[in-house]
Scaffold this active site. Structure first.
Site, PDB file in Angstrom:
ATOM      1  CD  GLN A  62      -3.001  -0.953   0.182  1.00  0.00           C
ATOM      2  OE1 GLN A  62      -3.319   0.149  -0.264  1.00  0.00           O
ATOM      3  NE2 GLN A  62      -3.548  -2.082  -0.276  1.00  0.00           N
ATOM      4  CG  ASP A 101       2.764   6.719  -8.389  1.00  0.00           C
ATOM      5  OD1 ASP A 101       2.894   7.893  -8.780  1.00  0.00           O
ATOM      6  OD2 ASP A 101       2.587   5.774  -9.173  1.00  0.00           O
ATOM      7  NE  ARG A 149      -2.219   4.507  -6.687  1.00  0.00           N
ATOM      8  CZ  ARG A 149      -2.658   4.417  -5.419  1.00  0.00           C
ATOM      9  NH1 ARG A 149      -2.173   5.228  -4.494  1.00  0.00           N
ATOM     10  NH2 ARG A 149      -3.570   3.522  -5.095  1.00  0.00           N
ATOM     11  N   GLY A 160     -12.315  -1.065  -3.707  1.00  0.00           N
ATOM     12  CA  GLY A 160     -10.940  -1.493  -3.434  1.00  0.00           C
ATOM     13  C   GLY A 160     -10.204  -0.397  -2.699  1.00  0.00           C
ATOM     14  CD  GLU A 189      -8.847  -3.878   0.257  1.00  0.00           C
ATOM     15  OE1 GLU A 189      -8.938  -2.952  -0.584  1.00  0.00           O
ATOM     16  OE2 GLU A 189      -8.184  -4.911   0.044  1.00  0.00           O
ATOM     17  CD  GLU A 204     -16.670  -8.793  -7.965  1.00  0.00           C
ATOM     18  OE1 GLU A 204     -16.198  -8.753  -6.809  1.00  0.00           O
ATOM     19  OE2 GLU A 204     -16.081  -8.302  -8.954  1.00  0.00           O
ATOM     20  CD  GLU A 218      -4.686   2.861  -8.585  1.00  0.00           C
ATOM     21  OE1 GLU A 218      -3.695   2.629  -7.871  1.00  0.00           O
ATOM     22  OE2 GLU A 218      -5.041   2.103  -9.522  1.00  0.00           O
ATOM     23  CG  HIS A 277       2.897   2.251  -8.848  1.00  0.00           C
ATOM     24  ND1 HIS A 277       1.940   3.218  -8.964  1.00  0.00           N
ATOM     25  CD2 HIS A 277       2.231   1.066  -8.794  1.00  0.00           C
ATOM     26  CE1 HIS A 277       0.753   2.663  -8.968  1.00  0.00           C
ATOM     27  NE2 HIS A 277       0.892   1.354  -8.867  1.00  0.00           N
TER      28      HIS A 277
END
Lengths: 375, 375
Positions: free
Chosen positions: B37, B43, B46, B70, B92, B121, B135, B313
Site C-alpha cells: 500500500q 507514487d 498517482r 478497493g 476492501e 461482487e 484506483e 509505479h
C-alpha cells in the site's frame, strides 16, 4: 516474497483437506517449471546420494515394484528401473508428469515406468509396492509438508515387507555467528526511517495522518526483516557451538501426528574462544539404511550440514537474534525449540526458540525467547 | 516470478466465477501488506491526480454519497469525506480493511466513512451512490482485471445520475528502442548453454538422457526471457515513433464484454532519423471529466506515458522483438494489436502483435508476428 505465497486456508492441517485449487496455486505450481526441476537435478550432492543409494543397493530394486512419490522429471523412477525394478509407478501432481513420461520413453523404459498424473492422496495403483522412493525434503526438512504425502503413500501402498528410500531423517540445530544480523537490522531501520518520512509527507501534502499505522507497519516489517527464517549457505566456521538433533524420524513408522509439532530441549556448548551468538542454523540429513529385516548393503547419507564443498540447494535455515550476544568457549546454551505448522498454511512453519546461557563462569543469563516464521 | 502466480483456474473469465480461495491466493493477498500500500501511496503522480480530481471538483462530493471500490488503506474514501461527502462506503476484499478502518477513525471520519470488508461482487450497500471512485488500473491498464469489479459496482450501486472517478481511460502503444533486447537474448542464450552442459553431465554422470526435454525447456525459457512483457520505466527518447491509442473506455458505459478483448489496427511513423525498432511500449492514461450532464469543473489527467520527471509505479509494459530492425525517419508501421485474457488466469493477459513496415522509400517489408504474455 518469492514464489511461495501465504494465503488463507481454512480447516485442519492435513494436505488432504486443503482446498485443491488453493494448494495448487500456492504450492504445486512452481514444480511444473522445468527450470525449477533443473535446479534440483543440478544439485550434485542430492543427485549423488540418491544415485548411490539406488545403485549400491540393487538388491532392493531388482525384480521389485517401486513407487516414486512426486516424481517431478522422473529421475528417481528412471534410476529405479535402470537398477532392475520390474515395475515403477511414478506419481506427479503437476503437468511435469508429461515431461516425465516423455523422458521415460526417451530412455527406453516405458515398459517398466508408468507415470501417473495426480495427487498421492487420490491416485489408485494396481498393486502394493516393495519400495517407496521420494525426494520430499523441504528447507529444514519439513517446510512444504510434502512428507504427509509420503506417509499417505506408505500407509496405502507399501507392502508389510517394504522399504522406504530414504529410511530415516533428522533435524539439526546449532548456534551460529552471522553478519546477516547487522544487515537485517540496518534494513529494518532504513525501512522505518523511510516510513516516518512518508507519514510526514502524506500529512503535509495530502492532509491524511497515517501515523496510526506505524505500529502495524513496523510489526509487518519486523516480521519480514527480523523474524523470518533466511535461506543461507553457512560456512562451517559460522557454527560456534555443538550441533544437536531436535527430531529423529523413522520413515517406516512415523505418523503425520508425530510431525505436526517438533518439540525439543537441546544443549549446546560454545566451541569458539570469544565470539557473538547471532542466532541458530537449522538443517537436516536423511539416511538410506533399508529396514532391519532387509537392510541396505551400502548405507548412504545425504546431509545438508554447513559445508565448504558439499553445499546443497537446501542451504540451511537461519534464525537470527538481535542484538547478538557475546559468548565464550565453554559457555552452555539450553535451548527449547518448538516448531509447528502455520494456521494459515500448513505448508509453512512457525518456530518458537527460547535460549538460556550459562556462562563458563557459572553465571546464568536471563533467557530470551523469539518466534520465527519459515515462509 | 514475483508475487503473482500463474495458476490453473477453470471456467469462464469473469472475476465472479473464479474460485475465491484461488483468486485470494494468487491475486488479492499482496494487497494485504502495508508495504505494498505504501508503495502506491508514495507514487506522487498517482496521489496528486486523485487528490486534485477530488479537491478541485468538490461539487461532485459535497453532501453526496460515494463508493470507493478497493479502498486499500482508505485514502480515496478519506479524501472524499474531507471534500464534504455525506457518506462514503469503502469496500476492501483483504484484511487491509482493518487498517483502513483504524485510519478513518484516526482522521476523525468514522461518522462519514464506513469500511466494508468483502468483495465488490458480494457486499450489499444500504443505498445507491452519487460517485464511484476507484484506483483500479493495473500495468498497461487492464492487467489484474480489477475493472470488472468496478463495472459490477457501477451496475449495482451507481445512481442513474452518478459519476465515475476516473471517467475515461485509454491504452497507448508506441514503437521503441531498448537495450533490453540484447540483454534478454543474451540471458536466454546463456540459459540454453547452461542447459546443454547440464544434459551432457546428467548423461555422463547419471546415465539419463535429458536431451528430449531440450525443446520444452527452450520454449519455457523463451517464453520467460523473450515473450513476457517487461516492466520498465522508459525514457521519452526511447519512443521512436508516434504513439497511438489502441483502446478508449468510457467508464460510465463500458461493459465487461467490451474489455475481454482489445483489438486495434494502428499506424505509427518513425520520428528518429536512423534507429532500431526493438519492440513496443504500452501504457495508459485516465481522465477525471465527470459526465456530460454533470461535468468536472477541473478536468484532471493521470498519464503513465514515458516521462523523465513524472514516472509512476506502473512504468510501462515493454514488448521486445528480436532481432531488432533498422528503421529510418518517415518509415511507417502498420500494427495489428490483439490483447485477450489468459485462459488459465483471467487476471493475466496475452498480446498478439503483428507489424508491417513500409519504408520511406516505399518498399514494404514482410510482416512479423509475435505473441507476448503479460504475467
Amino acid at each position: 516474497m518469492g514464489s511461495y505465497q501465504n494465503g488463507v486456508v481454512g480447516g485442519d492441517r492435513s494436505a488432504t483437506s486443503v482446498d485443491k485449487g488453493v494448494d495448487f496455486a500456492q504450492y504445486f505450481c512452481t514444480y511444473a517449471f522445468l527450470y525449477h526441476q533443473k535446479e534440483m537435478l543440478s544439485d550434485r550432492v542430492r543427485m549423488d546420494a540418491y544415485f548411490n543409494s539406488i545403485f549400491q543397493n540393487k538388491h532392493h530394486f531388482q525384480g521389485k515394484t517401486v513407487l516414486d512419490v512426486g516424481t517431478g522429471s522422473g529421475i528417481l523412477a528412471i534410476w529405479s528401473a535402470q537398477a532392475g525394478a520390474r515395475k515403477v509407478y511414478a506419481v506427479e501432481a503437476t503437468k511435469m508428469s508429461e515431461h516425465a513420461r516423455v523422458l521415460v520413453k526417451a530412455n527406453n523404459l516405458e515398459d517398466v515406468v508408468q507415470v501417473i498424473e495426480g495427487s498421492m492422496e487420490e491416485v489408485t495403483l494396481p498393486e502394493k509396492v516393495d519400495v517407496i522412493i521420494s525426494e520430499w525434503m523441504g528447507y529444514f526438512l519439513l517446510r512444504e509438508s510434502m512428507f504427509d504425502s509420503v506417509i499417505c503413500a506408505r500407509d496405502r501402498w507399501l507392502k508389510p515387507t517394504g522399504v522406504m528410500y530414504p529410511s530415516h531423517a533428522r533435524m539439526w540445530v546449532a548456534p551460529i555467528r552471522s553478519g546477516l544480523v547487522d544487515q537485517k537490522v540496518s534494513d529494518y531501520r532504513e525501512t522505518m526511517e523511510d516510513w516516518y518520512n512518508f507519514t510526514n509527507e502524506t500529512k503535509t501534502n495530502y492532509g491524511v495522518d497515517m501515523s496510526v499505522l506505524t505500529k502495524p507497519f513496523s510489526e509487518e516489517q519486523r516480521k519480514y526483516y527480523l523474524q523470518t527464517a533466511l535461506w543461507n549457505n553457512l560456512h562451517p566456521h559460522q557454527v560456534i557451538g555443538t550441533a544437536a538433533v531436535v527430531k529423529e524420524i523413522d520413515c517406516l513408522t512415523v505418523t503425520v501426528n508425530d510431525i505436526l509439532e517438533v518439540r525439543s530441549n537441546l544443549s549446546s556448548s560454545i566451541i569458539l574462544e570469544d565470539t557473538r551468538l547471532c542466532g541458530f542454523g537449522g538443517w537436516f540429513d536423511v539416511h538410506f539404511r533399508g529396514r532391519t529385516e532387509d537392510p541396505a548393503q551400502q548405507e548412504i547419507e545425504l546431509t545438508t550440514a554447513p559445508s565448504i564443498d558439499n553445499g546443497t540447494h537446501w542451504g540451511q535455515q537461519v534464525f537470527l537474534m538481535h542484538p547478538s550476544i557475546r559468548v565464550c568457549g565453554g559457555d552452555d546454551l539450553n535451548v527449547s525449540f518448538l516448531m509447528k505448522r502455520s494456521k494459515e498454511n500448513h505448508r509453512l512453519l512457525e518456530v518458537e526458540l527460547s535460549c538460556e546461557i550459562k556462562q563458563h563462569t557459572g553465571k546464568l543469563l536471563p533467557p530470551f525467547n523469539k518466534t520465527f516464521y519459515i515462509e
